[in-house]
Design a protein around this motif. Structure first.
Motif, PDB file in Angstrom:
ATOM      1  N   ILE A   6      23.769  42.953  38.374  1.00 55.67           N
ATOM      2  CA  ILE A   6      23.187  44.070  39.135  1.00 55.67           C
ATOM      3  C   ILE A   6      22.757  43.595  40.523  1.00 55.67           C
ATOM      4  CG2 ILE A   6      22.503  45.467  37.152  1.00 55.67           C
ATOM      5  CD1 ILE A   6      19.641  44.380  37.512  1.00 55.67           C
ATOM      6  N   LEU A   7      23.369  42.511  41.006  1.00 55.81           N
ATOM      7  CA  LEU A   7      23.078  42.053  42.359  1.00 55.81           C
ATOM      8  C   LEU A   7      23.445  43.141  43.367  1.00 55.81           C
ATOM      9  CD1 LEU A   7      24.381  38.370  42.205  1.00 55.81           C
ATOM     10  CD2 LEU A   7      22.004  39.169  42.065  1.00 55.81           C
ATOM     11  N   SER A   8      22.739  43.192  44.479  1.00 54.00           N
ATOM     12  CA  SER A   8      22.962  44.264  45.445  1.00 54.00           C
ATOM     13  C   SER A   8      24.229  44.062  46.255  1.00 54.00           C
ATOM     14  CB  SER A   8      21.755  44.394  46.382  1.00 54.00           C
ATOM     15  OG  SER A   8      21.515  43.169  47.056  1.00 54.00           O
ATOM     16  N   ASN A   9      24.635  42.807  46.489  1.00 58.72           N
ATOM     17  CA  ASN A   9      25.838  42.521  47.250  1.00 58.72           C
ATOM     18  C   ASN A   9      27.071  42.599  46.350  1.00 58.72           C
ATOM     19  OD1 ASN A   9      27.943  40.271  48.160  1.00 58.72           O
ATOM     20  ND2 ASN A   9      26.882  41.000  49.991  1.00 58.72           N
ATOM     21  N   SER A  10      28.060  43.393  46.746  1.00 60.17           N
ATOM     22  CA  SER A  10      29.216  43.645  45.878  1.00 60.17           C
ATOM     23  C   SER A  10      29.982  42.373  45.561  1.00 60.17           C
ATOM     24  CB  SER A  10      30.148  44.669  46.542  1.00 60.17           C
ATOM     25  OG  SER A  10      29.499  45.895  46.754  1.00 60.17           O
ATOM     26  N   TYR A  11      30.252  41.554  46.572  1.00 61.21           N
ATOM     27  CA  TYR A  11      30.997  40.312  46.354  1.00 61.21           C
ATOM     28  C   TYR A  11      30.245  39.395  45.406  1.00 61.21           C
ATOM     29  CZ  TYR A  11      33.401  35.921  47.404  1.00 61.21           C
ATOM     30  OH  TYR A  11      34.086  34.729  47.299  1.00 61.21           O
ATOM     31  N   GLU A  12      28.947  39.215  45.674  1.00 56.14           N
ATOM     32  CA  GLU A  12      28.141  38.330  44.827  1.00 56.14           C
ATOM     33  C   GLU A  12      28.031  38.874  43.407  1.00 56.14           C
ATOM     34  OE1 GLU A  12      24.448  37.903  46.878  1.00 56.14           O
ATOM     35  OE2 GLU A  12      25.321  36.698  48.501  1.00 56.14           O
ATOM     36  N   ALA A  13      28.010  40.208  43.270  1.00 53.86           N
ATOM     37  CA  ALA A  13      27.992  40.798  41.929  1.00 53.86           C
ATOM     38  C   ALA A  13      29.283  40.471  41.191  1.00 53.86           C
ATOM     39  CB  ALA A  13      27.796  42.311  42.023  1.00 53.86           C
ATOM     40  N   GLY A  14      30.410  40.480  41.921  1.00 52.86           N
ATOM     41  CA  GLY A  14      31.676  40.098  41.311  1.00 52.86           C
ATOM     42  C   GLY A  14      31.672  38.660  40.854  1.00 52.86           C
ATOM     43  N   LEU A  33      37.173  45.676  33.645  1.00 59.64           N
ATOM     44  CA  LEU A  33      36.048  45.719  34.575  1.00 59.64           C
ATOM     45  C   LEU A  33      35.574  47.150  34.802  1.00 59.64           C
ATOM     46  CD1 LEU A  33      34.246  44.340  36.805  1.00 59.64           C
ATOM     47  CD2 LEU A  33      36.150  44.796  38.382  1.00 59.64           C
ATOM     48  N   PHE A  34      34.233  47.335  34.784  1.00 61.77           N
ATOM     49  CA  PHE A  34      33.646  48.656  35.024  1.00 61.77           C
ATOM     50  C   PHE A  34      32.438  48.491  35.936  1.00 61.77           C
ATOM     51  CE2 PHE A  34      35.885  48.431  31.093  1.00 61.77           C
ATOM     52  CZ  PHE A  34      36.827  49.428  31.295  1.00 61.77           C
ATOM     53  N   THR A  35      32.378  49.323  36.961  1.00 56.73           N
ATOM     54  CA  THR A  35      31.404  49.124  38.019  1.00 56.73           C
ATOM     55  C   THR A  35      30.738  50.429  38.428  1.00 56.73           C
ATOM     56  OG1 THR A  35      32.974  49.501  39.806  1.00 56.73           O
ATOM     57  CG2 THR A  35      32.844  47.258  38.953  1.00 56.73           C
ATOM     58  N   SER A  36      29.716  50.283  39.243  1.00 55.26           N
ATOM     59  CA  SER A  36      29.030  51.422  39.856  1.00 55.26           C
ATOM     60  C   SER A  36      29.785  51.888  41.089  1.00 55.26           C
ATOM     61  CB  SER A  36      27.615  51.005  40.248  1.00 55.26           C
ATOM     62  OG  SER A  36      27.015  51.965  41.095  1.00 55.26           O
ATOM     63  N   ASN A  77      21.016  49.445  43.172  1.00 51.09           N
ATOM     64  CA  ASN A  77      22.022  49.076  44.160  1.00 51.09           C
ATOM     65  C   ASN A  77      23.414  48.934  43.560  1.00 51.09           C
ATOM     66  OD1 ASN A  77      20.154  48.785  46.411  1.00 51.09           O
ATOM     67  ND2 ASN A  77      19.376  47.015  45.284  1.00 51.09           N
ATOM     68  N   GLY A  78      23.540  49.143  42.242  1.00 51.79           N
ATOM     69  CA  GLY A  78      24.841  49.048  41.598  1.00 51.79           C
ATOM     70  C   GLY A  78      24.818  48.201  40.350  1.00 51.79           C
ATOM     71  N   PHE A  79      25.953  48.129  39.700  1.00 50.93           N
ATOM     72  CA  PHE A  79      26.110  47.321  38.492  1.00 50.93           C
ATOM     73  C   PHE A  79      27.594  47.025  38.306  1.00 50.93           C
ATOM     74  CE2 PHE A  79      26.371  51.772  37.268  1.00 50.93           C
ATOM     75  CZ  PHE A  79      27.560  51.820  36.555  1.00 50.93           C
ATOM     76  N   ALA A  80      27.879  45.966  37.575  1.00 46.93           N
ATOM     77  CA  ALA A  80      29.251  45.646  37.200  1.00 46.93           C
ATOM     78  C   ALA A  80      29.215  44.938  35.860  1.00 46.93           C
ATOM     79  CB  ALA A  80      29.929  44.756  38.243  1.00 46.93           C
ATOM     80  N   GLY A  81      30.229  45.176  35.057  1.00 46.17           N
ATOM     81  CA  GLY A  81      30.359  44.486  33.775  1.00 46.17           C
ATOM     82  C   GLY A  81      31.819  44.301  33.438  1.00 46.17           C
ATOM     83  N   MET A  82      32.124  43.214  32.736  1.00 45.39           N
ATOM     84  CA  MET A  82      33.522  42.923  32.444  1.00 45.39           C
ATOM     85  C   MET A  82      33.651  42.256  31.084  1.00 45.39           C
ATOM     86  SD  MET A  82      36.315  40.961  34.870  1.00 45.39           S
ATOM     87  CE  MET A  82      35.423  39.387  34.940  1.00 45.39           C
ATOM     88  N   MET A  83      34.670  42.679  30.325  1.00 42.99           N
ATOM     89  CA  MET A  83      35.060  42.004  29.102  1.00 42.99           C
ATOM     90  C   MET A  83      36.320  41.195  29.389  1.00 42.99           C
ATOM     91  SD  MET A  83      36.149  43.537  25.357  1.00 42.99           S
ATOM     92  CE  MET A  83      34.458  43.528  24.736  1.00 42.99           C
ATOM     93  N   VAL A  84      36.262  39.907  29.137  1.00 42.91           N
ATOM     94  CA  VAL A  84      37.404  39.026  29.378  1.00 42.91           C
ATOM     95  C   VAL A  84      38.030  38.644  28.040  1.00 42.91           C
ATOM     96  CG1 VAL A  84      38.144  36.788  30.281  1.00 42.91           C
ATOM     97  CG2 VAL A  84      36.485  38.167  31.546  1.00 42.91           C
TER      98      VAL A  84
END
Length: 382
Positions: A6-14, A33-36, A77-84
């Motif tokens: 849930i980091l605010s910076n998109s790149y750093e969240a990735g 991958l699923f994101t805000s 500021n957003g969220f991202a999650g991923m299943m690998v």
């Protein structure tokens, strides 16, 4: 493995999402991958690729949140999650494209490109599809023109307020109107359970007029919204615009597949001044439409029952759970209960929940189907 940020910076969240979702994984094959919508999707994927350039990435934006075993993942500021996924016997080909002139032709194009990406000239054992919420049936037909009717799963991109901010993404591409596909070649079992988990009522009618695939104009020769109001006890004049979208969640509509094994749910979404209304998937004249019913308890229990059905006689090493964003909206303040119920049903199995604006799957050889207000739960075997 599942990870999030849930980091605010998109790149750093990735970057953080990639690191968290690949702990202990040596040869990652695919990232779901699923994101805000608050993130820059291209930057998120750049961050992921900086950690694992070889990982193939596909997915879409999720409405308001995602769920993982760590909880309900959301942030201001957003969220991202991923299943690998990692498996020596797994080969995945991915491809995507904006809509273009014709979604069916686009479906054919990306199916061929995904086969080429996998280095295969024969159909996969299953495929995942992610598309913008508009013409999913035509993308599906195009894909099936190339690979045939193999099992499928997936969902439509979503945003936080049904205003069209959603994105579909695959590798280094992201777009608001288009489709992405992942073809799975493996000897391992992939099992999908697709359901609305609603109860049928005795309110049923024949659709007598449809416009533009997704606008029901008449049911039994009566203006459709007036017939729906008659069935549900609601006031048709109070169901104009998006008022219908919210009011109809516990009183959705359904159409049965030919053999009756699957009830494909249709979400009444927009009430029009002429008392027609728009739904979230394709409709056809001279077919029966049934009013369905549920409540918040039923929506939560539906997710539990679907996970139990998925795990029946099947050892899932990972679960990808597509959960309609409209269901989450109606669950409302009890969403924590929904998470606890899903987590308890999943047990020790890693999972990720995406909240979508359309769901895809099949049941008992019904053929791949597009629905709304539904659950498409997929398990990957050990």
């Amino acid at each position: 493995m599942v990870g999030s940020s849930i980091l605010s910076n998109s790149y750093e969240a990735g970057v953080e999402t990639a690191k968290n979702s690949m702990k202990g994984i040596k040869a990652p094959k695919l990232g779901l991958l699923f994101t805000s919508v608050k993130y820059d999707q291209d930057e998120v994927i750049k961050g992921i690729k900086s950690v694992s350039p070889e990982l193939k990435v596909i997915g879409c934006t999720s409405s308001g949140a995602i769920m993982t075993p760590d909880g309900i993942i959301s942030g201001e500021n957003g969220f991202a999650g991923m299943m690998v996924l990692e498996d020596n016997e797994l080969n995945v080909g991915v491809a995507s494209s904006p809509r273009g002139q014709d979604p069916r032709s686009t479906g054919r194009k990306i199916a061929r490109e995904a086969m080429e990406d996998a280095g295969k000239k024969h159909p996969p054992v299953a495929f995942a599809m992610f598309a913008s919420p508009a013409e999913e049936e035509y993308y599906l037909k195009g894909i099936q023109d190339v690979i045939g009717e193999v099992p499928m799963f997936g969902g439509s991109a979503a945003d936080d307020a049904v205003v069209g901010e959603w994105k579909v993404f695959c590798e280094n591409k992201s777009f608001g109107d288009g489709c992405a596909v992942a073809l799975f070649y493996t000897t391992k079992e992939i099992k999908n359970v697709f359901t609305g988990a609603y109860e049928e009522t005795d309110n049923v009618g024949i659709i007598t007029k449809v416009e533009d695939d997704r606008k029901i104009v008449e049911i039994d020769g009566v203006p459709a919204l007036k017939k729906y109001a008659e069935w549900t006890g609601l006031n048709a004049d109070e169901l104009m615009g998006q008022n219908l979208l919210v009011a109809s969640i516990p009183m959705a509509l359904g159409v049965k597949t030919i053999q009756g094994d699957l009830m494909a749910v249709r979400h009444p979404m927009i009430g029009n001044p002429d008392y027609s209304f728009n739904v979230g998937a394709k409709m056809a004249e001279k077919t029966a439409v049934i009013q369905l019913a549920t409540d918040v308890d039923g929506l939560i229990e539906g997710a539990v029952k679907t996970i139990k059905e998925l795990k029946q006689d099947f050892k899932a090493e990972a679960m990808f759970l597509v959960h309609c964003g409209g269901r989450k909206l109606h669950i409302g303040e009890r969403v924590d209960e929904d998470f606890v119920a899903i987590k308890n049903a999943a047990g020790e199995t890693p999972f990720i929940v995406a909240f979508t604006f359309g769901e895809y799957g099949q049941n008992n050889h019904s053929g791949a189907t597009i629905g709304g207000l539904s659950l498409s739960f997929t398990g990957f075997s050990e």
